[in-house]
Every structure is written in C-alpha cells, then in structure tokens.
Write a protein that holds these residues in place. Structure first.
Motif, short mmCIF file in Angstrom:
data_model
loop_
_atom_site.label_atom_id
_atom_site.label_comp_id
_atom_site.label_asym_id
_atom_site.label_seq_id
_atom_site.Cartn_x
_atom_site.Cartn_y
_atom_site.Cartn_z
N GLY A 197 4.75 0.79 2.97
CA GLY A 197 3.51 0.01 2.94
C GLY A 197 3.71 -1.43 2.48
O GLY A 197 2.78 -2.04 1.96
N GLY A 257 -9.57 3.14 2.48
CA GLY A 257 -9.08 2.22 3.52
C GLY A 257 -9.97 1.02 3.78
O GLY A 257 -9.63 0.19 4.62
N LEU A 310 -5.19 5.73 -0.04
CA LEU A 310 -4.37 4.53 -0.19
C LEU A 310 -4.38 4.07 -1.64
O LEU A 310 -5.37 4.22 -2.36
CB LEU A 310 -4.92 3.42 0.71
CG LEU A 310 -4.76 3.66 2.21
CD1 LEU A 310 -5.35 2.50 2.98
CD2 LEU A 310 -3.30 3.84 2.58
N MET A 329 0.85 -1.19 0.00
CA MET A 329 0.00 0.00 0.00
C MET A 329 0.88 1.23 0.00
O MET A 329 1.86 1.31 0.75
CB MET A 329 -0.86 0.04 1.26
CG MET A 329 -1.98 -0.97 1.28
SD MET A 329 -2.78 -0.88 2.88
CE MET A 329 -2.05 -2.27 3.70
N ILE A 387 0.77 5.52 0.40
CA ILE A 387 -0.09 6.62 0.82
C ILE A 387 0.13 7.76 -0.15
O ILE A 387 1.25 8.23 -0.33
CB ILE A 387 0.26 7.08 2.25
CG1 ILE A 387 0.19 5.90 3.22
CG2 ILE A 387 -0.66 8.21 2.69
CD1 ILE A 387 0.74 6.21 4.59
#
Lengths: 243, 261
Positions: free
Chosen positions: B118, B155, B214, B95, B97
């Motif tokens: 992530g 999310g 995300l 992931m 950001i």
C-alpha cells in the motif's frame, strides 16, 4: 559348477532393490505426509512354485519379500495456512481421482476457480457423503477436529476422514496418494483434523544413512562371495586339467 | 541401482528448488506486502512389483505389497497468505489492508494487477499511483490544493482543501477478493495477476463481504520470518547431502559389480 554363486547373486539383487527403496525414502524427505517404506527379505527355494521339492541340499535364494509403508506419524509443523490440513493420529482424507477414490494424509490444500477445495495436485477432497466441498470466498474457513468446515456462521461441509482395519491394505500411488486394496472397507478414523498444520514425511534421515552404509557393505560381501565361488570353479578346472 | 541414481537426483532437484524459494523469501524480507512462498512436493509414480493380496510362491496370499517408487517432484509453490505486521509510517498515502483483499492497479498494457503493497504516491496529475506509476483502480485524483488526505477504514477518501475547514469527500477506494487467492500469479514489482485458477475478481468497498479494512498511515511488512527460513535452509542443505550420499552408494555398488572377476 558351484550353485552357491546364484544364492550370492540373489542377495546382491535384493540389496540393490532395497537401495532403490532407501533412495525413495530419502528423496521424499520434503514431501508432506509421505510415508517411508521398509523392506523385508525372505528366504525362498530356488525352484518354480509348482516344482517338487529337491531331495538333497537345496540352494535357497534371498528375495525381497515386501516393501511396507510405515504408518508412524511424521512431525507436525505449524504453518498457519488456513488450508494446510493434517491429521493427528491415524486417519486419511479421501479425494476423488479419475481412477476412483484415493486417500491422502494431508498437506497444502487450495481452492480451484469455482472455490472447490482441492489438493495441490488438483484432486477434490470429499465430504462424508462423498461429494466435493465448495468454500465461499467471503469468509475464512475454520476446520474443526472432526473435519467440519465452517465459514462465517455457516457449516459448509464435513471432510471425510477414514482409516482401515489394517493399514497394510494401503499402497503408494504417487502424488501423495494411497490406494486401498480391493474389498478393503474404510472405517471411522481415530485421528483428529488439524488446521494450519502440515505433517512432514516420517522419513528418518539418520536411519536412511545407516541403511545406505549397511546395504553397501552387505552388497560388497555378496559380491566377494560370488568371487569366491568363481575362484573355486577356476581352481577345479585347473586342477582337473593338470590331473 | 540405476533407479536409485535417478531417485536421488530428483531428491536433489527438489531440495535445490526449496533453497531457491527460501532465497527469494529471504531477499524480500523487507519488501512491503510480500508473501513468502513454500515449495510443495509429491512422490512420483510407483512400480508395483507385487500388489498386496497377490498370490505368493507358497500358494498363499502376500499380506503386503512390494512397490518401488521413482522419486519426488515439485507440484506447486504455495504463497503463504498469513498477514505481515503493520508498520506505522505516518505517510498519508500509505495504506495497509487489515484482513482479506488486494488493491487493483492498472498496468501500462491495460491489464489489471493486484497488490497488497500500500505504498502509494501521487503523480503529476494528482492521481494515486504505485511507486512504479501504475494508477490505483478505481482512479482517484487528489485536488492540487488539498491540505490533507484522510482515508477511512471503509475506503472513503476525503480531503481538506485550502480555505476550507470541513473535509470534502472525493471518492471511495475498493478492494478485490478472489474465490482462490492462492491461484494468483506473482509477476514481480509486488504485483499479482489473475489466472484461470484464481477465479474472477470481486471488487467492492472495504469491510464488506469478507474484504478487509484499510489502515491509513500504515504499511504491511512482508510475512517472511528469518528464523524459519534459516531453519529451512539448514534442513534442505542436509537433505541434499543425504541424497548425494545415495548417489555415492549406488555408484559404489555399480563399480563393485563392474569390477567382478
């Protein structure tokens, strides 16, 4: 005794003080917004200020007259940091210290735990009304050319950007700060605020190297002169003794 | 001259520190989520030999002052917060950001730590964890029979379980922002820790109140630019050299004074 030796000595002493100034300039080459200083020498009579002028040929000393910060701008470096602030052109940000309001050229700012905009040494930057500025955590601040800070669609304050009629009233205080002589009133600054930019020191390293060489050489010359005066004294004593 | 020696030494120390910081940046050029640092310097106190406006020998006022400084000192290492590039990996639990915010993870000592990296994995209980095994907070467990995991921009985590055709929502990831994210302290392993300077963490759903969103299947690379770091290295090396010349010059002058006959 030959008095000239003291004139030569004064030359050596002022050169050694000038070396300290060059050392300070060169050491601060990585300091953002640092202003390099230049030295000025002066010829001064070798007597107390209130003593009557000597009648015959007077020994004149060389003293350091002034150490003046140069307000030439330094190169601007694009960093992209949201709180890296610089002023393009003449101008200074105002900060609050325990000793009162001080000024700085810019650098990497940050927020303290309450979100107040502070310098990397922790001094809060002041807005046009002399108050600290609090930045909200939820939006990236955008700083305009006139110092206005916006976060999202809200104006959170306007940075004070000041300048002085004559920058000679400003002196170094350390910590990247400058202090203005008592009674000097700030005026509106012609410079523009730049965000995401850091102004480097205006230290010219090549100039520093040349100053170093010329100081070492002229120091050497004054020491040779001192030796010559001593030789004269020595010879006089010897000749008189043989007399 | 003695002053010049210690001033030059402080300059050499400053350049040394900047080179150390540059070395760390370069070493972490391929660390996911790494943020490069820059050392920040300030000049040291000044000795006022004469203030501007002080009376001079001729009874007038000196127009300029006379101050001699005492060198330079490091004040901070500033983490540069500009984002790195997003690298597509296709891995379900990677992931990135996009925007502000940090993932919160629980360290073994019970303290929260924060990270931009992530590259998450699943431990044997199905929990989402960092490569070091620290669980992501709030905790999320992927059911063992999950065929695929989908993480949306806001999310929401949903899985398609074996035998199902519709995704089932199993929870929602949160991101944490700080009043002063520059005040976070790096503790290694891609982790940052809350300090008195950073302020209290504010956790919440991605995309709200200034938090970033995300991107599943992407990793954020470090924001180190090799060219910039190399230029820093060269300028600092030269500046170090010039400071050492100052040491040489003051040494030279002192020796001449000592050899006066």
């Amino acid at each position: 005794m030959a008095d000239g030796i003291y004139a030569a000595m004064s030359g050596a002493m002022s050169r050694s003080l000038a070396l300290d100034v060059v050392a300070q300039n060169v050491a601060n080459a990585p300091t953002p917004g640092f202003r390099a200083s230049a030295v000025a020498y002066r010829e001064a009579p070798a007597r107390a200020p209130d003593a009557p002028p000597a009648t015959d040929a007077e020994i004149r000393m060389s003293t350091l007259d002034a150490v003046v910060p140069s307000w030439q701008p330094g190169p601007l470096e694009e960093t992209g940091g949201a709180l890296d602030l610089a002023i393009e052109g003449d101008g200074l940000f105002a900060v609050r210290t325990d000793a009162g309001v001080r000024y700085l050229r810019g650098g990497s700012m940050t927020c303290d735990r309450d979100g107040v905009l502070v310098t990397s040494s922790g001094h809060p930057l002041l807005d046009v009304e002399g108050r600290p500025i609090r930045l909200p955590a939820e939006a990236e601040p955008v700083v305009g050319e006139d110092g206005t800070i916006r976060a999202g669609d809200r104006t959170v304050g306007r940075l004070a950007v000041v300048w002085f009629e004559s920058p000679a009233v400003l002196s170094h205080e350390g910590d990247n700060l400058y202090t203005a002589a008592a009674g000097a009133a700030p005026i509106a600054a012609p410079g523009l605020v730049r965000q995401g930019v850091i102004e480097q020191a205006n230290v010219n390293v090549v100039r520093g190297m040349i100053d170093l060489v010329s100081l070492t050489r002229s120091y050497e010359a004054t020491l040779r002169a001192m030796e010559s005066f001593q030789n004269i004294d020595r010879r006089t004593v010897r000749d008189l003794a043989q007399g | 001259m003695y002053r010049a020696l210690s001033i030059a030494a402080s300059g050499m120390r400053a350049n040394q520190l900047q080179i150390d910081v540059t070395a760390n940046n370069l070493a972490n050029v391929s660390t996911a989520g790494f943020r490069r640092s820059r050392a920040d310097f300030a000049d040291l106190l000044y000795q006022n030999l004469r203030r501007p406006g002080a009376p001079n020998a001729d009874g007038g006022q000196a127009p300029a002052g006379m101050q001699v400084g005492s060198g330079v000192r490091p004040v901070a290492t500033v983490r540069m917060l500009s984002g790195g590039e997003l690298l597509q990996t296709g891995n379900e639990l990677d992931m990135a950001i996009e925007g502000n915010g940090y993932f919160a993870v629980m360290r073994p000592n019970g303290e929260l730590a924060f990270t931009r990296a992530g590259n998450f994995q699943i431990d044997r209980e199905g929990q989402i964890v960092t490569p070091d095994g620290y669980p992501l907070e709030p905790r999320l467990t992927i059911p063992p029979d999950a065929m695929s995991v989908t993480i949306s921009e806001d999310g929401t985590v949903s899985v398609i379980q074996a035998g199902d055709t519709e995704p089932t929502e199993i929870g929602r990831l949160e991101l944490t922002i700080f009043p002063n994210q520059a005040g976070l302290e790096a503790i290694g392993n891609n982790l940052l820790r809350q300090t008195a300077a950073s302020g209290e963490p504010m956790e919440g759903p991605p995309g709200e109140e200034g938090r970033g969103t995300l991107r599943q299947g992407f990793l954020e690379t470090s924001n180190v630019e090799v060219v910039t770091e190399m230029i820093n290295l060269i300028t600092n090396q030269r500046a170090y050299e010039v400071n050492s010349k100052v040491v040489q010059a003051s040494d030279d002058m002192l020796r001449q004074a000592a050899n006066l006959r």
